[in-house]
Design an enzyme around this catalytic site. Sequence first.
Site, PDB file in Angstrom:
ATOM      1  N   PRO A   9      74.809 -21.447   0.001  1.00  0.00           N
ATOM      2  CA  PRO A   9      74.607 -20.010  -0.135  1.00  0.00           C
ATOM      3  C   PRO A   9      73.476 -19.441   0.728  1.00  0.00           C
ATOM      4  CG  PRO A   9      73.959 -21.180  -2.137  1.00  0.00           C
ATOM      5  CD  PRO A   9      74.686 -22.160  -1.275  1.00  0.00           C
ATOM      6  N   ASN A  10      73.768 -18.298   1.293  1.00  0.00           N
ATOM      7  CA  ASN A  10      72.805 -17.493   2.071  1.00  0.00           C
ATOM      8  C   ASN A  10      72.509 -18.045   3.468  1.00  0.00           C
ATOM      9  OD1 ASN A  10      72.293 -15.539  -0.076  1.00  0.00           O
ATOM     10  ND2 ASN A  10      71.313 -17.249  -1.122  1.00  0.00           N
ATOM     11  N   ARG A  17      67.587 -13.152   6.946  1.00  0.00           N
ATOM     12  CA  ARG A  17      66.970 -13.644   5.718  1.00  0.00           C
ATOM     13  C   ARG A  17      65.576 -14.243   5.994  1.00  0.00           C
ATOM     14  NH1 ARG A  17      68.809 -19.371   3.057  1.00  0.00           N
ATOM     15  NH2 ARG A  17      67.780 -18.901   1.109  1.00  0.00           N
ATOM     16  N   TYR A  22      62.740 -18.980   7.631  1.00  0.00           N
ATOM     17  CA  TYR A  22      63.929 -19.644   8.189  1.00  0.00           C
ATOM     18  C   TYR A  22      64.100 -19.424   9.689  1.00  0.00           C
ATOM     19  CZ  TYR A  22      64.986 -20.272   3.275  1.00  0.00           C
ATOM     20  OH  TYR A  22      64.905 -20.633   1.956  1.00  0.00           O
ATOM     21  N   ASN A  73      73.656 -28.875   4.183  1.00  0.00           N
ATOM     22  CA  ASN A  73      72.517 -28.109   3.698  1.00  0.00           C
ATOM     23  C   ASN A  73      73.021 -27.347   2.470  1.00  0.00           C
ATOM     24  OD1 ASN A  73      70.448 -26.419   3.097  1.00  0.00           O
ATOM     25  ND2 ASN A  73      70.163 -25.611   5.175  1.00  0.00           N
ATOM     26  N   ALA A  76      70.298 -23.355  -1.897  1.00  0.00           N
ATOM     27  CA  ALA A  76      69.733 -23.310  -3.260  1.00  0.00           C
ATOM     28  C   ALA A  76      70.385 -24.332  -4.191  1.00  0.00           C
ATOM     29  CB  ALA A  76      69.881 -21.910  -3.835  1.00  0.00           C
ATOM     30  N   HIS A  79      68.825 -27.823  -5.291  1.00  0.00           N
ATOM     31  CA  HIS A  79      67.882 -28.017  -6.396  1.00  0.00           C
ATOM     32  C   HIS A  79      68.523 -27.920  -7.773  1.00  0.00           C
ATOM     33  CE1 HIS A  79      65.455 -27.342  -2.900  1.00  0.00           C
ATOM     34  NE2 HIS A  79      65.824 -26.083  -2.817  1.00  0.00           N
ATOM     35  N   ASP A  86      77.757 -35.343  -7.289  1.00  0.00           N
ATOM     36  CA  ASP A  86      78.876 -36.176  -7.756  1.00  0.00           C
ATOM     37  C   ASP A  86      80.036 -36.166  -6.765  1.00  0.00           C
ATOM     38  OD1 ASP A  86      77.521 -36.936 -10.008  1.00  0.00           O
ATOM     39  OD2 ASP A  86      78.587 -35.596 -11.382  1.00  0.00           O
ATOM     40  N   GLU A  97      71.260 -34.894   4.780  1.00  0.00           N
ATOM     41  CA  GLU A  97      70.856 -33.592   4.220  1.00  0.00           C
ATOM     42  C   GLU A  97      69.928 -32.899   5.225  1.00  0.00           C
ATOM     43  OE1 GLU A  97      68.181 -34.290   0.980  1.00  0.00           O
ATOM     44  OE2 GLU A  97      68.414 -32.281   0.146  1.00  0.00           O
ATOM     45  N   HIS A  99      67.439 -29.377   5.801  1.00  0.00           N
ATOM     46  CA  HIS A  99      66.828 -28.122   5.359  1.00  0.00           C
ATOM     47  C   HIS A  99      66.120 -27.508   6.546  1.00  0.00           C
ATOM     48  CE1 HIS A  99      67.950 -28.800   1.296  1.00  0.00           C
ATOM     49  NE2 HIS A  99      67.497 -30.033   1.401  1.00  0.00           N
ATOM     50  N   ILE A 100      66.389 -26.252   6.771  1.00  0.00           N
ATOM     51  CA  ILE A 100      65.804 -25.541   7.909  1.00  0.00           C
ATOM     52  C   ILE A 100      64.297 -25.413   7.726  1.00  0.00           C
ATOM     53  CG2 ILE A 100      65.788 -23.285   9.074  1.00  0.00           C
ATOM     54  CD1 ILE A 100      68.844 -23.153   8.094  1.00  0.00           C
ATOM     55  N   SER A 101      63.903 -25.075   6.508  1.00  0.00           N
ATOM     56  CA  SER A 101      62.473 -24.911   6.209  1.00  0.00           C
ATOM     57  C   SER A 101      61.886 -26.241   5.736  1.00  0.00           C
ATOM     58  CB  SER A 101      62.287 -23.849   5.118  1.00  0.00           C
ATOM     59  OG  SER A 101      62.823 -24.315   3.888  1.00  0.00           O
ATOM     60  N   ARG A 106      56.842 -25.974  -0.062  1.00  0.00           N
ATOM     61  CA  ARG A 106      57.203 -24.722  -0.749  1.00  0.00           C
ATOM     62  C   ARG A 106      57.068 -24.872  -2.272  1.00  0.00           C
ATOM     63  NH1 ARG A 106      62.503 -22.330   1.764  1.00  0.00           N
ATOM     64  NH2 ARG A 106      61.750 -20.518   0.591  1.00  0.00           N
ATOM     65  N   ARG A 110      61.605 -26.397  -5.523  1.00  0.00           N
ATOM     66  CA  ARG A 110      62.342 -26.876  -4.330  1.00  0.00           C
ATOM     67  C   ARG A 110      62.072 -28.353  -4.048  1.00  0.00           C
ATOM     68  NH1 ARG A 110      64.301 -21.973  -2.068  1.00  0.00           N
ATOM     69  NH2 ARG A 110      62.874 -20.291  -2.552  1.00  0.00           N
TER      70      ARG A 110
HETATM   71  C1  DQA Z   1      67.052 -24.401   2.398  1.00  0.00           C
HETATM   72  C2  DQA Z   1      65.895 -24.553   1.397  1.00  0.00           C
HETATM   73  C3  DQA Z   1      66.340 -24.165   0.001  1.00  0.00           C
HETATM   74  O1  DQA Z   1      65.273 -24.316  -0.920  1.00  0.00           O
HETATM   75  C4  DQA Z   1      66.778 -22.713  -0.028  1.00  0.00           C
HETATM   76  O2  DQA Z   1      67.261 -22.359  -1.302  1.00  0.00           O
HETATM   77  C5  DQA Z   1      67.787 -22.399   1.025  1.00  0.00           C
HETATM   78  C6  DQA Z   1      67.641 -23.000   2.347  1.00  0.00           C
HETATM   79  C7  DQA Z   1      66.607 -24.651   3.844  1.00  0.00           C
HETATM   80  O3  DQA Z   1      67.496 -24.834   4.688  1.00  0.00           O
HETATM   81  O4  DQA Z   1      65.411 -24.671   4.143  1.00  0.00           O
HETATM   82  O5  DQA Z   1      68.631 -21.555   0.838  1.00  0.00           O
HETATM   83  O6  DQA Z   1      68.045 -25.356   2.086  1.00  0.00           O
END
Ligand code: DQA
Length: 143
Positions: A9-10, A17, A22, A73, A76, A79, A86, A97, A99-101, A106, A110
């Site tokens: 998501p997002n 965003r 990010y 990725n 959200a 977490h 599963d 996996e 994560h951009i950030s 953080r 997270r």
């Molecule tokens: C994220 C980090 C997550 O905590 C956050 O909810 C995201 C993006 C990242 O790519 O840094 O939506 O996965």
Amino acid sequence: MKLLVINGPNINMLGIREPGIYGKNTYADLLTLLEQTAKDAVIQIDHFQSNHEGAIVDTIQAAYGVYDGIVINPAAYTHTSVAILDALKAVSIPAVEVHISDVDSREPFRQISYAGLYCEKTIKGQGIDGYRQAICYLQEKYG
Ligand code: DQA
């Protein structure tokens, strides 16, 4: 080799965003990076993004017998989602996996990653280049 990149998501809102967290690259920039990485590595890379947990679970299940690796990725859902964990375990496809950030620096909520309990590697805080690094890792190990 066929890899599937899954974004939660997002991630489609990249560039708009919270750019301080990010970065300014857009989701379209990410897709361009994936295309270029696929060309350079001479592999097939497909991509999927959804704001819906069940759609991500469906996509992981559908990857069974089709893909040699998954870059995910879960955003959200990282977490919160035991269902995504599963699904990854169910298909048993090598996964990394991303994560951009830098999630480590953080909020406390997270710091837990359910998908990360399955993934063999986690790349964080590298911006969208983290996806390229994850693809290179899977290609070197399984390609
Ligand atoms: C994220 C980090 C997550 O905590 C956050 O909810 C995201 C993006 C990242 O790519 O840094 O939506 O996965």
